[in-house]
Enzyme design. Structure first.
Site, PDB file in Angstrom:
ATOM      1  N   ARG A   2      -4.006   8.845  -5.488  1.00  0.00           N
ATOM      2  CA  ARG A   2      -4.352   8.007  -6.487  1.00  0.00           C
ATOM      3  C   ARG A   2      -4.481   8.877  -7.949  1.00  0.00           C
ATOM      4  NH1 ARG A   2      -8.207   3.941  -5.315  1.00  0.00           N
ATOM      5  NH2 ARG A   2      -8.317   2.472  -6.949  1.00  0.00           N
ATOM      6  N   LYS A  49       0.808  -1.147  -0.126  1.00  0.00           N
ATOM      7  CA  LYS A  49      -0.052   0.132  -0.144  1.00  0.00           C
ATOM      8  C   LYS A  49       0.969   1.325   0.032  1.00  0.00           C
ATOM      9  CE  LYS A  49      -4.329   1.882   2.347  1.00  0.00           C
ATOM     10  NZ  LYS A  49      -3.674   3.162   2.422  1.00  0.00           N
TER      11      LYS A  49
END
Ligand code: AMP
Length: 572
Positions: free
Chosen positions: A262, A257
């Site tokens: 994004r 992660k």
């Protein structure tokens, strides 16, 4: 459709509170919208532009108050409007109660819809004017925007003004959410709601979906696909544990992660991806980047554009994270990335200050194929193929595992490399744009750590045979220590050596690989859960324990008690 007719229906919808009634009224509205269907489908939810379109009106409250004041006549100032809004708490109510229209002569100077003054405003005219307004740029743009808005208010009255004011300030609030419009499209044009839902996910455009539903029915909706240059909602994750993942799927796809922001990459080597605003036939015409909120972030991230141009030679839509990296390649906190995202000016300078890189973890479209319904593992294979050799450094590796220990090791590696931890994904799952579901889990961070005493250990195997590898952990009780788990993960080779040196003087006895250790050293340990278990003498077991460090400042007497473990177990 006349704006007055739209406003009357909006008012009736606002007066309803039951979902079913609202849905019925929205259905009637869409059925009656005729040529204005795309606009009405958006306006009823208070949206001027489709979600994929990052065009903004850029009208703040003061500009709107000035336009209202001007339309209300000489005796009204923007401050009066502001004071009234502060008083009643709704710009719509305030606008609806002014007597507009006294400024006919002036209205002719506004950008207006080109209509004669006596005509009632239509929804189409409002839409045309608001598009013109959004396109205004450069010096004097505030005045031009105010004039356009004034001209619209000046031609409206009562409820028309009420919903116009709310629309331009994004405060529609008539109780119509996305779900209501989705259901109303299905009801109005007799198409399956699932088909509407899917079409909305791929197009992000209520207007277009409503029109296709009406003109081409369910099969038309099914034929709608992704379009390069038009962003879709990012698939989202929910918090979950390794146990959840393996219980549900048997095998989990495990990824690092990344702590960044994004980004959805849209690329077509043939061009035509730009929004027409910038250069054409340049990199921005072939590549666009969108943030999680579907904002266009192409311009602030030139090195990502360069990377994409270099790596991709087929049309593609990729999903991933942009991370900031230090000179040695290690990740920097995500605030650094956000700083780059927001940068409008001096991008070259910002680029010198903070280097950003792309990490790609999904592929929504490749070389003409929409991949949303393909399983994650297949999409990842396509991702690897489209990135090719040149793009390989950006590929986020995906590990398939059904072994909690192996997953723990990947988690430890990710943390060691400076990342946030891991994501667990269902290997068979489809890509569901904009949805937060159970198919993507972000591993829950450890709840509260425990300081536990090492009371045993095991020698390692293979190249670690000379080192202690697994450590038995115990909690303190009034009469001594009770075991509750073993930890073997989260420990680097260097730490293992140091731990062996630290513990060897305390070894009491050995039996094969098992070692009894006198209580002397305290570990800080993370875990996912405390479960009742007959395996250990305390009656509890730690799920997914991870070594976080040695509590050099603590003696065994200061370690956590079994009582605290019990309390934490109860609180879960
Ligand atoms: P959170 O922001 O804490 O809700 O975590 C979800 C976010 O993690 C996603 O929206 C992504 O921006 C980010 N992320 C980082 N690495 C990955 C990955 N490998 N897969 C999916 N999302 C990721």
């Amino acid at each position: 459709m006349e704006l007055a007719a739209f406003a009357e229906r909006a008012r009736a919808i606002e007066a309803e509170s039951a979902d079913g009634e609202i849905r019925e009224r929205v259905t009637d509205l869409l059925t009656a919208a005729n040529d204005d269907l795309p606009v009405v489908a958006r306006y009823v939810q208070g949206r001027v532009f489709p979600a994929h379109d990052s065009t903004k009106l850029d009208i703040g409250p003061s500009l709107c108050y000035e336009a209202i004041a001007k339309a209300a006549g000489r005796n009204v100032a923007a401050d009066d409007v502001e004071a009234r809004v502060a008083d009643v708490g709704d710009v719509g109510e305030v606008a609806a109660n002014y007597d507009f229209g006294g400024q006919q002569g002036l209205a002719a100077f506004g950008a207006g819809g080109g209509q004669s003054d006596d005509d009632g405003l239509t929804v189409a005219e409002v839409d045309a004017d608001l598009r013109d307004l959004a396109a205004v740029e450069g010096s004097g743009s505030t005045d031009t925007k105010r004039d356009i808005l004034f001209s619209l208010f000046n031609r409206s009255e009562g409820d028309e003004a009420r919903y116009l004011a709310r629309l331009v300030l994004s405060e529609m609030r008539i109780g119509v959410g996305e779900g209501a419009v989705r259901d109303a499209i299905a009801d109005a044009f007799d198409v399956p709601v699932e088909a509407v839902e899917r079409a909305l996910q791929v197009t992000n455009d209520y207007g277009e979906v409503a029109v296709v539903a009406r003109e081409e029915g369910g099969s038309g909706l099914e034929s709608l696909g992704l379009e390069i240059g038009r962003p879709v909602g990012a698939m989202l994750a929910q918090a979950g544990t390794v146990t959840d993942a393996l219980d549900d799927w048997e095998t989990a796809a495990v990824e690092w992660k990344y702590d960044g922001a994004r980004v959805q990459v849209h690329h077509d080597p043939a061009g035509g991806v730009g929004d027409g605003a910038g250069e054409s036939d340049g990199p921005n015409d072939r590549t666009r980047l969108f943030s999680r909120n579907m904002e266009d972030v192409t311009d602030p991230l030139p090195e990502i554009v360069e990377f994409v141009e270099d790596a991709l030679d087929a049309p593609a839509i990729l999903d991933g994270e942009v991370v900031a990296v230090a000179d040695d390649g290690s990740p920097l906190p995500f605030q650094e990335v956000l700083r780059r995202f927001r940068r409008k000016h001096d991008v070259a300078k910002a680029r010198e200050d903070v280097t950003v890189e792309f990490r790609a973890f999904d592929c929504l479209h490749a070389a003409g194929d929409d991949l949303l319904d393909d399983p994650l593992v297949d999409r990842h294979d396509r991702l690897e193929a489209v990135l090719g050799e040149a793009g390989a450094p950006a590929l986020s590796p995906l590990h398939l595992s059904d072994d909690p220990d192996e997953i723990a090791d990947i988690d430890a590696e990710a943390l060691d490399a400076g990342h946030e931890g891991i994501m667990l994904k269902n290997p068979e799952s489809a890509y569901t744009p904009g949805r937060r579901g159970k198919n993507w889990l972000k591993r829950k961070p450890d709840v509260e750590t425990l300081d536990l005493v090492v009371t045993g250990a095991e020698w390692g195997e293979g190249r670690r045979a000379e080192l202690l590898g697994t450590f038995l952990l115990s909690a303190r009780t009034d009469d001594g220590f009770e075991t509750l788990g073993k930890v073997a993960t989260g420990i680097t080779d260097e730490e293992l050596e140091a731990l062996s040196d630290l513990l060897e003087p305390h070894v009491l006895s050995e039996d094969g690989a098992d070692v009894d250790v006198e209580p002397a050293v305290v570990f800080e340990v993370g875990y996912e859960e405390i479960q009742p278990s007959p395996t250990y003498s305390s009656g509890y077991a730690l799920r997914f324990p991870r070594f976080l460090g040695v509590r050099e400042d603590k003696d065994p007497d200061d370690a956590d008690s079994l009582e605290r473990v019990e309390r934490l177990a109860e609180r879960q």
